[in-house]
Scaffold this active site. Structure first.
Site, mmCIF file in Angstrom:
data_model
loop_
_atom_site.group_PDB
_atom_site.id
_atom_site.type_symbol
_atom_site.label_atom_id
_atom_site.label_comp_id
_atom_site.label_asym_id
_atom_site.label_seq_id
_atom_site.Cartn_x
_atom_site.Cartn_y
_atom_site.Cartn_z
ATOM 1 N N ASN A 235 0.846 -1.197 0.000
ATOM 2 C CA ASN A 235 0.000 0.000 0.000
ATOM 3 C C ASN A 235 0.879 1.243 0.000
ATOM 4 O OD1 ASN A 235 0.603 0.738 2.847
ATOM 5 N ND2 ASN A 235 -0.404 -1.219 3.223
ATOM 6 N N LYS B 74 9.232 -17.138 -10.874
ATOM 7 C CA LYS B 74 8.437 -16.016 -11.391
ATOM 8 C C LYS B 74 7.228 -16.531 -12.184
ATOM 9 C CE LYS B 74 8.738 -11.988 -14.300
ATOM 10 N NZ LYS B 74 9.373 -11.444 -15.479
ATOM 11 N N PHE C 180 -4.281 3.053 15.136
ATOM 12 C CA PHE C 180 -4.662 4.082 14.165
ATOM 13 C C PHE C 180 -5.905 3.624 13.413
ATOM 14 C CE2 PHE C 180 -1.318 7.364 13.639
ATOM 15 C CZ PHE C 180 -0.493 6.939 14.671
HETATM 16 O O1 C5P Z 1 -8.990 -2.400 11.045
HETATM 17 P P1 C5P Z 1 -7.955 -1.449 10.591
HETATM 18 O O2 C5P Z 1 -6.944 -2.051 9.669
HETATM 19 O O3 C5P Z 1 -8.485 -0.147 10.066
HETATM 20 O O4 C5P Z 1 -7.178 -1.053 11.951
HETATM 21 C C1 C5P Z 1 -6.094 -0.217 11.946
HETATM 22 C C2 C5P Z 1 -5.218 -0.501 13.137
HETATM 23 O O5 C5P Z 1 -5.015 -1.903 13.255
HETATM 24 C C3 C5P Z 1 -3.841 0.095 12.970
HETATM 25 O O6 C5P Z 1 -3.357 0.480 14.245
HETATM 26 C C4 C5P Z 1 -3.037 -1.051 12.362
HETATM 27 O O7 C5P Z 1 -1.640 -0.934 12.627
HETATM 28 C C5 C5P Z 1 -3.652 -2.262 13.022
HETATM 29 N N1 C5P Z 1 -3.654 -3.465 12.192
HETATM 30 C C6 C5P Z 1 -2.967 -4.580 12.634
HETATM 31 N N2 C5P Z 1 -2.970 -5.736 11.896
HETATM 32 C C7 C5P Z 1 -3.661 -5.812 10.741
HETATM 33 C C8 C5P Z 1 -4.373 -4.689 10.274
HETATM 34 C C9 C5P Z 1 -4.346 -3.542 11.018
HETATM 35 O O8 C5P Z 1 -2.326 -4.504 13.678
HETATM 36 N N3 C5P Z 1 -3.656 -6.947 10.047
#
Ligand code: C5P
Length: 400
Positions: A208, A287, A321
């Site tokens: 991303n 690949k 976050f």
């Molecule tokens: O549910 P969402 O992805 O919006 O949540 C965001 C928060 O969850 C962020 O603090 C992110 O670092 C954490 N997160 C995580 N593991 C994931 C996805 C998001 O720790 N697989």
């Protein structure tokens, strides 16, 4: 951060003296008032005109010089300065100040100063490792002088080894750290940052747009405030912050393992990483060849790292976050409850100057207690400081 701080820069006669022009420029750019003192030998390497121009102040070179205000320079600069930085510090100046010699303007100013003195040694490796220099540095350290160790690397004398002046950006950061209140000293903070990359084959991955800037700002500001910081980072192009335990990972699974392995050793976890929610269900070790027609890739869910932490967190302060495009506060609150966070930083992705890649951010801080604080657009360092203020309050509450 250095806004209105008074910094005296003492330059001595080593080849790294040429780098002090850039150092002074960066200090001035950060808002500091800078006065430069040069030894006689320093003027062989860089001129007072250069340092006077970049510092916007007269350069002091003579013990019997009086300042523009008619004061005796070695006393008044020592009193004026919030910090004295000796850069580069040669074996000679280190020997002199450790023996209490005050035979020129710089050594007299250091002897008269009551404020922190930061010494940045830079010299040939044989000189730096000489037992006299080593013993002098130890002595200075035991007297409360602050020493910034030189880097190991290529030297002007065409040798390799310890003795290289650290990058001037790192010296500026060291100064910021010295001048910052250490309210997080004694606390261990783990920060996650950046994107994750989920490999599909040896050359392709899913990722991303996260730049890692918010997480790196949190790590740097926490270190500045005295915390012991571990930064678990996905791939970014950012400079590696000095004095921080950096663990580089690629995928969400690797990030999970690194975070879980450290959980028992930290007081705070701040999860600012943009973890990929899905990864390719299978990895091809060679690949993937293109064929005629479309290709479908099956994805499977990655573990939700913060939820796993939430289940085992004990006394840890957990900060997450939320990036949302709709119903920011409501959605963030729900996420905080669901994932057992103590504080959530809600990022409105609809507003310019916020989110990925930007140097600024617009966030709302929402505490478990319900308190909602909407912050204006700020630099990511300032946002990090605000988040850490809340973390500090939560730590204080937990220790009651
Ligand atoms: O549910 P969402 O992805 O919006 O949540 C965001 C928060 O969850 C962020 O603090 C992110 O670092 C954490 N997160 C995580 N593991 C994931 C996805 C998001 O720790 N697989």
């Amino acid at each position: 951060m250095l806004h209105n701080m008074n910094i005296a820069v003492g330059v001595t006669g080593g080849i790294a003296a040429y780098k002090t022009a850039e150092l002074v420029r960066l200090l001035v750019k950060d808002g500091a008032n800078v006065k430069v003192i040069m030894t006689k030998n320093a003027q062989q390497f860089i001129t007072p005109v250069t340092l006077g121009t970049v510092s916007n102040n007269p350069v002091y070179t003579d013990t019997f010089q009086v300042t523009e205000e008619g004061e005796i320079a070695h006393i008044s600069i020592g009193q004026w300065a919030d910090i004295l930085v000796i850069v580069p510090a040669t074996a000679n100046i280190i020997g002199k100040i450790s023996s209490g010699i005050a035979d020129d303007l710089l050594t007299s100013t250091i002897t008269a100063a009551k404020k922190p003195v930061l010494i940045c040694p830079a010299m040939n490796t044989n000189m730096y490792t000489n037992p006299f220099v080593d013993a002098n540095l130890r002595k200075l350290s035991s007297f409360g002088f602050l020493i910034m160790e030189p880097d190991i690397g290529g030297l002007a004398c065409k040798t390799e080894g310890p003795g290289r002046l650290p990058p001037v950006e790192d010296i500026v950061e060291e100064i910021r750290g010295i001048l910052t209140k250490k309210d997080l000293r004694g606390f261990r903070i783990l920060v996650t940052a950046g994107p994750t990359q989920e490999p599909l084959d040896p050359v392709r991955y899913i990722t991303n747009h996260s730049s890692g800037k918010m997480g790196y700002a949190l790590a740097v500001m926490a270190k500045r405030r005295g915390a012991e910081v571990t930064l678990v980072s996905g791939p970014t192009t950012l400079d590696i912050p000095r004095g921080i335990n950096l663990i580089q990972v690629q995928s969400a699974l690797q990030m999970r393992d690194a975070v879980m392995a450290h959980l028992s050793q930290v007081d705070v976890v701040i999860k600012s990483a943009a973890v990929s929610d899905y990864r390719p269900a299978s990895y091809s070790s060679s690949k993937i060849k293109k064929e005629k027609g479309p290709l479908s890739v099956s994805l499977e869910r990655n573990p939700d790292i913060i939820s796993e932490i939430g289940k085992k967190k004990g006394n840890i302060v957990l900060v997450g976050f939320a990036m949302e495009t709709d119903d920011l506060v409501d959605n963030a609150k729900k996420k905080m409850e669901l994932k057992s966070m103590d504080l959530i930083v809600a990022n409105d992705l609809n507003t310019p100057g916020s989110g990925f890649k930007s140097d600024t951010n617009i966030v709302t801080l929402i505490a478990r207690s319900g308190a909602v604080e909407e912050l204006p657009k700020m630099g990511k360092n300032e946002v990090a400081d605000k988040i850490l203020d809340r973390v500090y309050e939560l730590l204080q509450k937990k220790s009651l």
